[in-house]
Design an enzyme around this catalytic site. Structure first.
Site, short mmCIF file in Angstrom:
data_model
loop_
_atom_site.label_atom_id
_atom_site.label_comp_id
_atom_site.label_asym_id
_atom_site.label_seq_id
_atom_site.Cartn_x
_atom_site.Cartn_y
_atom_site.Cartn_z
N SER A 36 55.28 40.50 59.84
CA SER A 36 55.89 41.72 60.07
C SER A 36 56.25 41.86 61.67
O SER A 36 57.08 42.45 62.00
CB SER A 36 54.61 42.69 59.86
N ALA A 94 43.30 42.99 41.20
CA ALA A 94 43.24 44.67 41.18
C ALA A 94 42.87 45.25 42.40
O ALA A 94 42.04 46.09 42.45
CB ALA A 94 42.03 44.80 39.99
N LYS A 114 43.34 48.43 52.52
CA LYS A 114 44.55 49.30 51.97
C LYS A 114 43.84 50.28 51.22
O LYS A 114 44.22 51.40 51.20
CB LYS A 114 45.21 48.62 50.89
P1 NAP Z 1 42.78 43.26 48.08
O1 NAP Z 1 42.92 44.72 48.19
O2 NAP Z 1 41.87 42.58 49.17
O3 NAP Z 1 42.58 42.72 46.83
C1 NAP Z 1 42.55 41.11 46.48
C2 NAP Z 1 42.60 40.96 45.31
O4 NAP Z 1 42.41 39.43 44.72
C3 NAP Z 1 41.22 41.49 44.53
O5 NAP Z 1 41.67 41.87 42.97
C4 NAP Z 1 40.26 40.30 44.59
O6 NAP Z 1 39.27 40.30 43.45
C5 NAP Z 1 41.15 39.11 44.34
N1 NAP Z 1 40.71 38.09 45.14
C6 NAP Z 1 40.31 37.65 46.08
N2 NAP Z 1 39.87 36.53 46.29
C7 NAP Z 1 39.90 35.81 44.99
C8 NAP Z 1 39.46 34.72 44.70
N3 NAP Z 1 38.70 33.94 45.52
N4 NAP Z 1 39.24 34.37 43.24
C9 NAP Z 1 39.99 35.17 42.55
N5 NAP Z 1 40.26 36.50 42.75
C10 NAP Z 1 40.30 37.03 44.19
O7 NAP Z 1 44.37 42.52 48.97
P2 NAP Z 1 45.66 43.12 48.89
O8 NAP Z 1 45.70 44.08 49.98
O9 NAP Z 1 45.89 43.61 47.38
O10 NAP Z 1 46.46 41.80 48.96
C11 NAP Z 1 46.48 40.68 48.07
C12 NAP Z 1 47.60 39.76 48.40
O11 NAP Z 1 48.92 40.19 48.24
C13 NAP Z 1 47.59 39.16 49.72
O12 NAP Z 1 47.88 37.63 49.71
C14 NAP Z 1 48.64 39.72 50.75
O13 NAP Z 1 49.28 39.05 51.55
C15 NAP Z 1 49.77 40.00 49.55
N6 NAP Z 1 50.51 41.00 49.69
C16 NAP Z 1 51.85 40.79 49.89
C17 NAP Z 1 52.92 41.78 49.86
C18 NAP Z 1 54.22 41.58 50.15
O14 NAP Z 1 55.04 42.49 50.78
N7 NAP Z 1 54.77 40.69 49.64
C19 NAP Z 1 52.41 43.19 49.93
C20 NAP Z 1 51.04 43.35 49.73
C21 NAP Z 1 50.17 42.38 49.68
P3 NAP Z 1 37.90 41.06 43.22
O15 NAP Z 1 38.13 42.54 42.88
O16 NAP Z 1 37.15 40.38 42.27
O17 NAP Z 1 37.29 41.17 44.82
#
Ligand code: NAP
Length: 285
Positions: free
Chosen positions: A21, A131, A70
């Site tokens: 960013s 999720a 978030k």
């Molecule tokens: P978050 O709210 O923390 O959610 C993470 C999700 O991944 C939850 O559903 C969690 O499952 C699951 N998870 C985490 N660790 C895991 C593991 N070891 N095994 C299986 N499932 C796992 O995170 P977020 O903000 O949604 O972000 C998630 C990803 O998206 C990050 O890598 C972020 O960099 C990327 N992202 C990219 C963009 C973009 O613009 N390209 C935008 C937003 C996010 P549980 O519910 O079981 O904990």
């Protein structure tokens, strides 16, 4: 002569080291002669309340919010933009005279990614992995686009159920359900679009895959919203299988530019040469 004060922005998260960013926004500021500064700040869950108090007190004009905050930032806000309120997660906050307003620009970034890659969601079957905060944005974007079906697969099933429960009023003609991959075999032999919104494939989890590689098929489209690395392990395996693969870079750029429009109160995003920005970011990845 009017002197415009330099505006200060940041992305907060844990981890946040991988974030591009500052490079994205710094490049836009230079291209558009905008007096602005953008940094990345590691904020742990425990530090979040104190950080939000400093933010409210004027330390920054706006922030982006990334994993895992978030949802957690929402109780600290005075107001939610209507879309962020429907989606239920926030990735962009504006601070104005001590008032904090939450926005969601991830959903827009995701829709733009589909558009740029000529994917028409209407009627298509999507398997959404994860999720968390970004999964809510992706699900919202797909429901708004009249996807045929969205199956939410998550490590913690109750969170997939909560996601579906909170957005089901938008489902219209879309089949929208929590699911386990074992129940989706008939769909997996077809041309489904799989979207990874988990961090599996990034940082310390870079050698992990969010989806069993043996289930990949040439007819699949695999979208990984991770952009650092540009090609996650699962995207590499999907590409080797002959599937169409899409990384998270375009989503990242579009959500970032839409955040800038929110903070500056004017449309900057449409004036930015996408190809040039992409080249600058790709050179760092
Ligand atoms: P978050 O709210 O923390 O959610 C993470 C999700 O991944 C939850 O559903 C969690 O499952 C699951 N998870 C985490 N660790 C895991 C593991 N070891 N095994 C299986 N499932 C796992 O995170 P977020 O903000 O949604 O972000 C998630 C990803 O998206 C990050 O890598 C972020 O960099 C990327 N992202 C990219 C963009 C973009 O613009 N390209 C935008 C937003 C996010 P549980 O519910 O079981 O904990």
């Amino acid at each position: 002569m009017t002197v415009t004060r330099e505006k200060k922005f940041a992305v907060i998260g844990d981890p946040v080291e991988q974030s591009l960013s500052p490079l994205l926004h710094g490049s836009v500021f230079r291209m558009q002669n905008i007096p602005g500064r953008y940094e990345k700040i590691l904020v742990t869950a425990q530090e979040l309340p104190r950080f939000m108090a400093r933010f409210r007190n004027g330390e920054l004009d706006g922030i982006n919010v990334t994993i895992p905050h978030k949802f957690a930032v929402m109780p600290f806000l005075d107001e939610l933009n209507p879309k962020a309120s429907i989606i239920g997660s926030v990735n962009c906050i504006l601070q104005k005279e001590g008032r904090l307003t939450g926005y969601n620009t991830d959903w827009f970034g995701f829709i733009q990614t589909l558009k740029m890659n000529h994917i028409q969601p209407a009627g298509k079957v999507f398997i959404l992995l994860g999720a968390g905060g970004s999964a809510y944005s992706v699900a919202y974007a797909l429901l708004q686009s009249a996807a045929g079906a969205v199956f939410v697969v998550n490590r913690t099933r109750e969170k997939a159920e909560s996601l579906v429960a909170s957005l089901s009023h938008l489902s219209g003609c879309t089949v929208f359900q929590p699911a386990q991959l074992e129940d989706l075999t008939s769909y997996l032999n077809d041309s489904v679009v799989i979207v990874n919104t988990t961090p599996l494939g990034m940082g310390t989890l870079k050698d992990e895959t969010p989806f069993p590689p043996h289930l990949l098929r040439p007819g699949h489209t695999f979208v990984d919203i991770i952009y650092n690395p540009l090609q996650t392990k699962i995207l590499k395996l999907a590409e080797e299988t002959g599937a169409q693969t899409i990384n998270g870079l375009e989503m990242f750029i579009y959500q970032g530019l839409a955040s800038l429009d929110v903070w500056l109160g004017r449309t900057v995003s449409s004036r930015i040469p996408m190809k040039r920005i992409k080249t600058i970011l790709e050179a760092k990845l």
